[in-house]
Write a protein that holds these residues in place. Structure first.
Motif, mmCIF file in Angstrom:
data_model
loop_
_atom_site.group_PDB
_atom_site.id
_atom_site.type_symbol
_atom_site.label_atom_id
_atom_site.label_comp_id
_atom_site.label_asym_id
_atom_site.label_seq_id
_atom_site.Cartn_x
_atom_site.Cartn_y
_atom_site.Cartn_z
ATOM 1 N N LEU A 95 13.128 54.499 110.985
ATOM 2 C CA LEU A 95 13.986 53.329 111.200
ATOM 3 C C LEU A 95 14.912 53.536 112.399
ATOM 4 C CD1 LEU A 95 14.998 52.502 107.509
ATOM 5 C CD2 LEU A 95 13.353 51.266 108.941
ATOM 6 N N ALA A 96 15.439 54.754 112.540
ATOM 7 C CA ALA A 96 16.390 55.027 113.622
ATOM 8 C C ALA A 96 15.773 54.801 114.996
ATOM 9 C CB ALA A 96 16.910 56.464 113.510
ATOM 10 N N GLY A 97 14.456 54.945 115.099
ATOM 11 C CA GLY A 97 13.802 54.741 116.381
ATOM 12 C C GLY A 97 13.476 53.292 116.690
ATOM 13 N N LEU A 98 13.795 52.402 115.750
ATOM 14 C CA LEU A 98 13.405 51.002 115.924
ATOM 15 C C LEU A 98 14.572 50.051 116.129
ATOM 16 C CD1 LEU A 98 10.716 50.883 113.081
ATOM 17 C CD2 LEU A 98 10.303 51.114 115.542
ATOM 18 N N VAL A 99 15.809 50.545 115.945
ATOM 19 C CA VAL A 99 16.997 49.695 116.086
ATOM 20 C C VAL A 99 18.083 50.470 116.825
ATOM 21 C CG1 VAL A 99 16.544 48.280 114.049
ATOM 22 C CG2 VAL A 99 17.791 50.434 113.814
ATOM 23 N N PRO A 100 19.058 49.761 117.407
ATOM 24 C CA PRO A 100 20.106 50.459 118.162
ATOM 25 C C PRO A 100 21.099 51.220 117.278
ATOM 26 C CG PRO A 100 20.518 48.091 118.138
ATOM 27 C CD PRO A 100 19.160 48.293 117.555
ATOM 28 N N ALA A 101 21.294 50.775 116.034
ATOM 29 C CA ALA A 101 22.250 51.449 115.157
ATOM 30 C C ALA A 101 21.865 51.188 113.716
ATOM 31 C CB ALA A 101 23.680 50.953 115.414
ATOM 32 N N MET A 102 22.196 52.130 112.834
ATOM 33 C CA MET A 102 21.884 51.966 111.422
ATOM 34 C C MET A 102 22.870 52.744 110.572
ATOM 35 S SD MET A 102 18.539 54.453 110.962
ATOM 36 C CE MET A 102 18.596 54.465 109.169
ATOM 37 N N GLU A 103 22.974 52.355 109.318
ATOM 38 C CA GLU A 103 23.806 53.047 108.337
ATOM 39 C C GLU A 103 22.922 53.436 107.161
ATOM 40 O OE1 GLU A 103 26.966 51.835 104.831
ATOM 41 O OE2 GLU A 103 26.981 50.668 106.698
ATOM 42 N N VAL A 104 22.777 54.727 106.924
ATOM 43 C CA VAL A 104 22.023 55.191 105.764
ATOM 44 C C VAL A 104 22.915 54.984 104.542
ATOM 45 C CG1 VAL A 104 20.875 57.136 104.659
ATOM 46 C CG2 VAL A 104 20.746 56.864 107.149
ATOM 47 N N TYR A 105 22.521 54.043 103.693
ATOM 48 C CA TYR A 105 23.372 53.670 102.560
ATOM 49 C C TYR A 105 23.073 54.517 101.327
ATOM 50 C CZ TYR A 105 25.626 50.801 99.005
ATOM 51 O OH TYR A 105 26.399 50.379 97.967
ATOM 52 N N SER A 106 21.817 54.863 101.114
ATOM 53 C CA SER A 106 21.435 55.697 99.978
ATOM 54 C C SER A 106 20.115 56.361 100.315
ATOM 55 C CB SER A 106 21.318 54.860 98.701
ATOM 56 O OG SER A 106 20.208 53.979 98.790
ATOM 57 N N ILE A 107 19.554 57.087 99.355
ATOM 58 C CA ILE A 107 18.308 57.807 99.615
ATOM 59 C C ILE A 107 17.171 56.853 99.981
ATOM 60 C CG2 ILE A 107 17.565 57.800 97.200
ATOM 61 C CD1 ILE A 107 16.438 60.623 97.672
ATOM 62 N N ASP A 108 17.253 55.588 99.528
ATOM 63 C CA ASP A 108 16.151 54.660 99.779
ATOM 64 C C ASP A 108 16.589 53.343 100.415
ATOM 65 O OD1 ASP A 108 17.503 53.687 97.594
ATOM 66 O OD2 ASP A 108 15.720 53.225 96.421
ATOM 67 N N GLU A 109 17.818 53.293 100.955
ATOM 68 C CA GLU A 109 18.319 52.067 101.569
ATOM 69 C C GLU A 109 19.020 52.362 102.885
ATOM 70 O OE1 GLU A 109 19.978 48.935 98.542
ATOM 71 O OE2 GLU A 109 20.605 50.938 97.892
ATOM 72 N N ALA A 110 18.891 51.440 103.834
ATOM 73 C CA ALA A 110 19.611 51.551 105.097
ATOM 74 C C ALA A 110 19.906 50.166 105.639
ATOM 75 C CB ALA A 110 18.794 52.350 106.115
ATOM 76 N N PHE A 111 21.123 49.987 106.143
ATOM 77 C CA PHE A 111 21.484 48.771 106.857
ATOM 78 C C PHE A 111 21.180 48.979 108.342
ATOM 79 C CE2 PHE A 111 24.272 48.233 103.135
ATOM 80 C CZ PHE A 111 24.011 46.907 102.825
ATOM 81 N N LEU A 122 13.465 37.691 114.902
ATOM 82 C CA LEU A 122 13.880 38.618 113.853
ATOM 83 C C LEU A 122 12.820 38.810 112.781
ATOM 84 C CD1 LEU A 122 17.677 37.931 113.194
ATOM 85 C CD2 LEU A 122 16.602 40.014 114.036
ATOM 86 N N MET A 123 12.194 37.754 112.331
ATOM 87 C CA MET A 123 11.195 37.886 111.282
ATOM 88 C C MET A 123 10.024 38.753 111.736
ATOM 89 S SD MET A 123 12.092 36.403 108.461
ATOM 90 C CE MET A 123 10.590 36.010 107.571
ATOM 91 N N GLU A 124 9.564 38.524 112.940
ATOM 92 C CA GLU A 124 8.453 39.331 113.437
ATOM 93 C C GLU A 124 8.866 40.785 113.643
ATOM 94 O OE1 GLU A 124 4.967 40.723 114.240
ATOM 95 O OE2 GLU A 124 5.334 38.690 113.507
ATOM 96 N N HIS A 125 10.104 40.981 114.110
ATOM 97 C CA HIS A 125 10.587 42.357 114.271
ATOM 98 C C HIS A 125 10.673 43.047 112.917
ATOM 99 C CE1 HIS A 125 12.478 45.669 116.336
ATOM 100 N NE2 HIS A 125 13.505 45.641 115.488
ATOM 101 N N ALA A 126 11.128 42.350 111.889
ATOM 102 C CA ALA A 126 11.208 42.927 110.555
ATOM 103 C C ALA A 126 9.821 43.283 110.028
ATOM 104 C CB ALA A 126 11.908 41.958 109.598
ATOM 105 N N ARG A 127 8.863 42.408 110.271
ATOM 106 C CA ARG A 127 7.491 42.717 109.843
ATOM 107 C C ARG A 127 6.955 43.947 110.575
ATOM 108 N NH1 ARG A 127 6.988 36.861 110.492
ATOM 109 N NH2 ARG A 127 7.152 35.883 108.433
#
Length: 430
Positions: A95-111, A122-127
């Motif tokens: 995930l870190a390589g696909l967006v400019p910034a992220m927050e690891v929220y838990s072992i299985d979640e990230a904002f 956005l929808m296509e980027h999310a896919r």
């Protein structure tokens, strides 16, 4: 603000994460009901969608559902946390390589910060993100996109619960957000939870939309600042930015229930020594030193009252430290003070507190401490210890008292450590 410039958050959540980790290396589990059990193989901590459809509840005691498990050939796995932790790291690195910034929220979640990708893309980027994570790790994820983190959580829930979204849901405007909120019970709102649901329901707040539309003064009075922020976020006003730097831990705890009860002090010392060692390793990973140490040991709460016991004590370390040897010695000394003969101990734990950055503190020499556990010699020894264990496996070098035996957890259905042990790497034969 032009529509394309509206700040947007994406929440990426791994689907049934522990189950998905088991399926990555055992495709025969796909389409089959699967459950993962807690420490000592006691309760359900993860369930596949097929297992949920059988009525197996989260947190349910496995022994109570033996007939269902047997009848429907449910695959049962002991928790394999080293495997889950490693696959979590791989997901987050992808995930870190696909967006400019992220927050690891838990072992299985990230904002994720998806601001700037443009509403139309956005929808296509999310896919694309979903495909990339699945291709790199084998883990399926769902993604919710919205102008606030709370709405992104809600969108993620919609993406998971409805197959029509195909794993991606965007609440990009007020109408879409309000439609989604009207379908979700208020107890499922991030930051509200079940503990406030009964009170809110008694006052006519049944859905998430009801909470969003409630008078702001009433929400602040009864749900305080947390509730006020949740309401603002539900109405599209972002109050929770990405936490790009994880806050330093205020305490570190390692505790487990035992596979079998312990009645002798030596066995309890082995467990406490092991937990103290793990705490010290976590502490060094944080780059901190600890000034307080707590040890506790207890019997099962289901014992008869005369046979129940809970012992705990907190002490100040002579010198704030991250040294395994010093922490283990202190933990064993504290255990000697709380141990009582004649009880069957079922759980113990070690907690480190008053954690501060190691670089920020230079302890003054003490007349009463023979060895500075935060000094250069200690630091070099711990670096060598961690280097050896990192290369050859945790426990290769350890203190003599850290010798797991009868207290070790019951893990009768543990899958191999496919990615964290050389002995368990899958061999492919031509």
């Amino acid at each position: 603000m032009p529509p394309g410039d509206t700040p947007m958050f994406a929440l990426v959540d791994c689907n049934n994460f522990y189950v998905s980790c088991e399926r990555v290396f055992n495709p025969a589990l796909n389409g089959r009901p699967v459950v993962v059990l807690s420490n000592n193989d006691g309760c359900f901590i993860a369930r596949s969608e097929e297992a949920k459809a059988l009525g197996l509840p989260m947190g349910g005691a496995a022994f109570k559902f033996r007939d269902i498990l047997r009848k429907h050939r449910v695959a049962i796995h002991s928790a394999n946390f080293p495997l889950y932790g490693d696959l979590s790291s791989r997901v987050m690195n992808t995930l870190a390589g696909l967006v400019p910034a992220m927050e690891v929220y838990s072992i299985d979640e990230a904002f994720l910060d998806v601001d700037g990708f443009g509403r139309l893309g956005l929808m296509e980027h999310a896919r694309m993100i979903r495909r990339a994570v699945r291709r790199s790790t084998g883990i399926p994820v769902s993604i919710g996109i919205a102008p606030t983190k709370t709405l992104a959580k809600l969108a993620n829930r919609m993406a998971k619960k409805s197959h029509g979204f195909e794993g991606v849901c965007m609440l990009g405007d007020t109408a879409a957000a309000r439609q989604a909120m009207a379908m979700v019970e208020v107890g499922n709102v991030w930051g509200i939870g079940r503990r406030h649901q009964a009170f809110l329901n008694r006052n006519g707040v049944m859905t998430t939309l009801d909470l969003a539309d409630a008078p702001a003064s009433w929400v602040r009075k009864h749900l305080h600042i947390t509730g006020a922020r949740v309401q603002a976020e539900l109405n599209g006003r972002s109050c929770l930015p990405l936490e790009l730097v994880r806050p330093r831990k205020q305490s570190i705890c390692t505790s487990r229930s035992f596979g079998t009860g312990i009645t002798d002090k030596a066995g309890l010392e082995e467990a406490v020594s092991h937990y103290a060692t793990k705490c010290a390793l976590k502490l060094r990973g944080e780059g901190g030193i600890a000034g307080l140490l707590t040890v506790f040991a207890c019997t099962s709460p289901f014992e008869e009252p005369p046979d129940r016991y809970w012992g705990t004590r907190t002490v100040a370390m002579p010198v704030p430290t991250q040294d395994t040897l010093a922490i283990v010695r202190a933990a064993e000394a504290v255990l000697g003070d709380i141990f009582r003969q004649g009880f069957r101990y079922k759980k113990a734990g070690v907690i480190l507190g008053e954690i501060a950055p190691r670089a920020d503190i230079c302890p003054a020499p003490s007349l009463f401490v023979q060895e500075d556990a935060s000094g250069e010699a200690s630091s070099r020894l711990m670096q060598a210890l961690d280097a050896v264990n990192s290369r050859y496996g945790q426990g290769t070098l350890r203190v003599a008292s850290d010798a797991p035996s009868a207290w070790k957890q019951r893990q009768e259905r543990l899958s191999p450590h496919y990615t964290t042990s050389w002995d368990d790497i899958i061999a492919i034969h031509p």
